[in-house]
Design an enzyme around this catalytic site. Structure first.
Site, PDB file in Angstrom:
ATOM      1  N   ASP A  67       0.806  -1.225   0.000  1.00  0.00           N
ATOM      2  CA  ASP A  67       0.000   0.000   0.000  1.00  0.00           C
ATOM      3  C   ASP A  67       0.844   1.282   0.000  1.00  0.00           C
ATOM      4  OD1 ASP A  67       0.881  -0.591   2.572  1.00  0.00           O
ATOM      5  OD2 ASP A  67      -1.110  -0.926   3.386  1.00  0.00           O
ATOM      6  N   ASN A 136      -7.790  -3.913  14.374  1.00  0.00           N
ATOM      7  CA  ASN A 136      -9.170  -4.216  13.970  1.00  0.00           C
ATOM      8  C   ASN A 136      -9.220  -5.342  12.932  1.00  0.00           C
ATOM      9  OD1 ASN A 136      -8.098  -2.958  11.770  1.00  0.00           O
ATOM     10  ND2 ASN A 136      -9.548  -1.254  11.706  1.00  0.00           N
ATOM     11  N   HIS A 138      -7.374  -5.423  10.122  1.00  0.00           N
ATOM     12  CA  HIS A 138      -7.090  -5.038   8.730  1.00  0.00           C
ATOM     13  C   HIS A 138      -5.793  -5.664   8.238  1.00  0.00           C
ATOM     14  CE1 HIS A 138      -4.901  -1.095  10.085  1.00  0.00           C
ATOM     15  NE2 HIS A 138      -4.007  -1.982   9.755  1.00  0.00           N
ATOM     16  N   GLU A 143      -9.771  -2.269   5.398  1.00  0.00           N
ATOM     17  CA  GLU A 143     -10.374  -2.060   6.716  1.00  0.00           C
ATOM     18  C   GLU A 143     -11.666  -2.870   6.826  1.00  0.00           C
ATOM     19  OE1 GLU A 143      -8.949  -0.439   9.045  1.00  0.00           O
ATOM     20  OE2 GLU A 143      -7.443   0.761   8.017  1.00  0.00           O
TER      21      GLU A 143
HETATM   22  C1  F6R Z   1       1.474  -1.922   6.233  1.00  0.00           C
HETATM   23  C2  F6R Z   1       0.084  -2.331   6.290  1.00  0.00           C
HETATM   24  C3  F6R Z   1      -0.697  -2.454   7.564  1.00  0.00           C
HETATM   25  C4  F6R Z   1       0.122  -2.937   8.768  1.00  0.00           C
HETATM   26  C5  F6R Z   1      -0.750  -3.043  10.016  1.00  0.00           C
HETATM   27  C6  F6R Z   1       0.050  -3.424  11.249  1.00  0.00           C
HETATM   28  O1  F6R Z   1       1.951  -1.878   4.913  1.00  0.00           O
HETATM   29  O2  F6R Z   1      -0.465  -2.545   5.255  1.00  0.00           O
HETATM   30  O3  F6R Z   1      -1.780  -3.304   7.346  1.00  0.00           O
HETATM   31  O4  F6R Z   1       0.683  -4.177   8.484  1.00  0.00           O
HETATM   32  O5  F6R Z   1      -1.390  -1.819  10.258  1.00  0.00           O
HETATM   33  O6  F6R Z   1       0.934  -2.394  11.546  1.00  0.00           O
HETATM   34  P1  F6R Z   1       2.059  -2.551  12.649  1.00  0.00           P
HETATM   35  O7  F6R Z   1       3.021  -3.560  12.157  1.00  0.00           O
HETATM   36  O8  F6R Z   1       2.685  -1.177  12.731  1.00  0.00           O
HETATM   37  O9  F6R Z   1       1.380  -2.972  13.917  1.00  0.00           O
END
Ligand code: F6R
Length: 258
Positions: A67, A136, A138, A143
């Site tokens: 992303d 959550n 995602h 989301e």
């Molecule tokens: C990152 C992404 C997000 C993260 C997720 C967990 O490219 O797409 O889905 O993997 O928000 O983030 P952390 O590792 O910071 O807890």
């Protein structure tokens, strides 16, 4: 789903890096699906260390990231392209032309999403997709919602995310309101999935993802339908699974040490 226990963040990072490392050794021209966030930083550090020791060669690899924020270019230190370069790419021998992140500066959302889907398709698909998981549930920027979005799409960020990001920017106008993300179909099409989770705040969602109903309100629950998923999680992130379904957790012999 294989769930591998790791004592702490360092151990999680090393075990996950071992899996990516095996992928690159067995198939030097692998297509690596990569993620940003705090979870994979230790993995990238470990892979850099092994590269520096001469154990890994990324020269034939391609990468595709999950992303990117719309409106940020790769020189913006909040962009995911900047993150990838500074946390990983600059320290290994990857050809930067072989690295792909959605182009946040492309204002033609439909065009950019179609272009990114084609990039993945032209590479022959993703060999291994690294994922973190949001509180959550995602994955990428997919989301919780009423429908699983299939391929790369543009998402409107929640006010909560926008507010949380405000501190990183000089003015409110600069804070991204949208992001481009791979969709659930792109992720599910990866040959292998490697999901890492760390910390007590991920324990409940990890349990729901692995044992709960498959539903868009927990996007990561769809991974139950993928036939090659490995989760590497630290002790804190595994507390709920350990309490309610301990038999799901694999403890490798080396776990006696770390
Ligand atoms: C990152 C992404 C997000 C993260 C997720 C967990 O490219 O797409 O889905 O993997 O928000 O983030 P952390 O590792 O910071 O807890």
């Amino acid at each position: 789903m294989k769930i591998i226990y790791a004592k702490d963040y360092d151990s999680m990072s090393r075990k996950a890096a071992n899996i990516i490392s095996a992928q690159v050794i067995l198939k030097p021209n692998s297509v690596l699906g990569l993620a940003t966030g705090s979870s994979p930083i230790g993995i990238y550090k470990q892979l850099i260390e092994w590269y520096e020791k001469g154990d890994l060669d990324f020269s034939a690899c391609h990468t595709v990231n999950l992303d990117e924020y719309v409106g940020l270019d790769k020189t913006n230190d909040q962009s995911y392209a900047y993150f990838m370069y500074h946390n990983f790419f600059k320290d290994i021998n990857i050809n930067m032309e072989n690295t792909n992140v959605p182009n946040g500066t492309n204002t033609d959302a439909a065009g950019e999403c179609a272009r990114y889907n084609k990039v993945i398709q032209d590479l022959g698909g993703i060999d291994i997709q690294l994922l973190g998981i949001g509180h959550n549930g995602h994955i990428g920027f997919n989301e919780p919602g009423i429908a699983f979005e299939k391929e790369t799409h543009c998402v409107e960020l929640t006010q909560k995310t926008i507010d949380a990001n405000t501190r990183f920017f000089n003015s409110k106008e600069e804070v991204p309101t949208h992001a481009y993300t791979m969709g659930i179909k792109n992720i599910m099409n990866a040959k292998k999935i490697l999901l890492v989770a760390c910390g007590a705040e991920k324990a409940e969602i990890l349990y729901r993802m692995v044992t709960g109903k498959i539903e868009p309100s927990v996007p990561a629950s769809i991974l139950q339908l993928h036939n090659d998923v490995t989760i590497v999680a630290d002790e804190a992130a595994l507390t709920v699974i350990n309490e309610k379904a301990p038999y799901l957790i694999e403890r490798l012999p080396s776990c006696n040490k770390k």
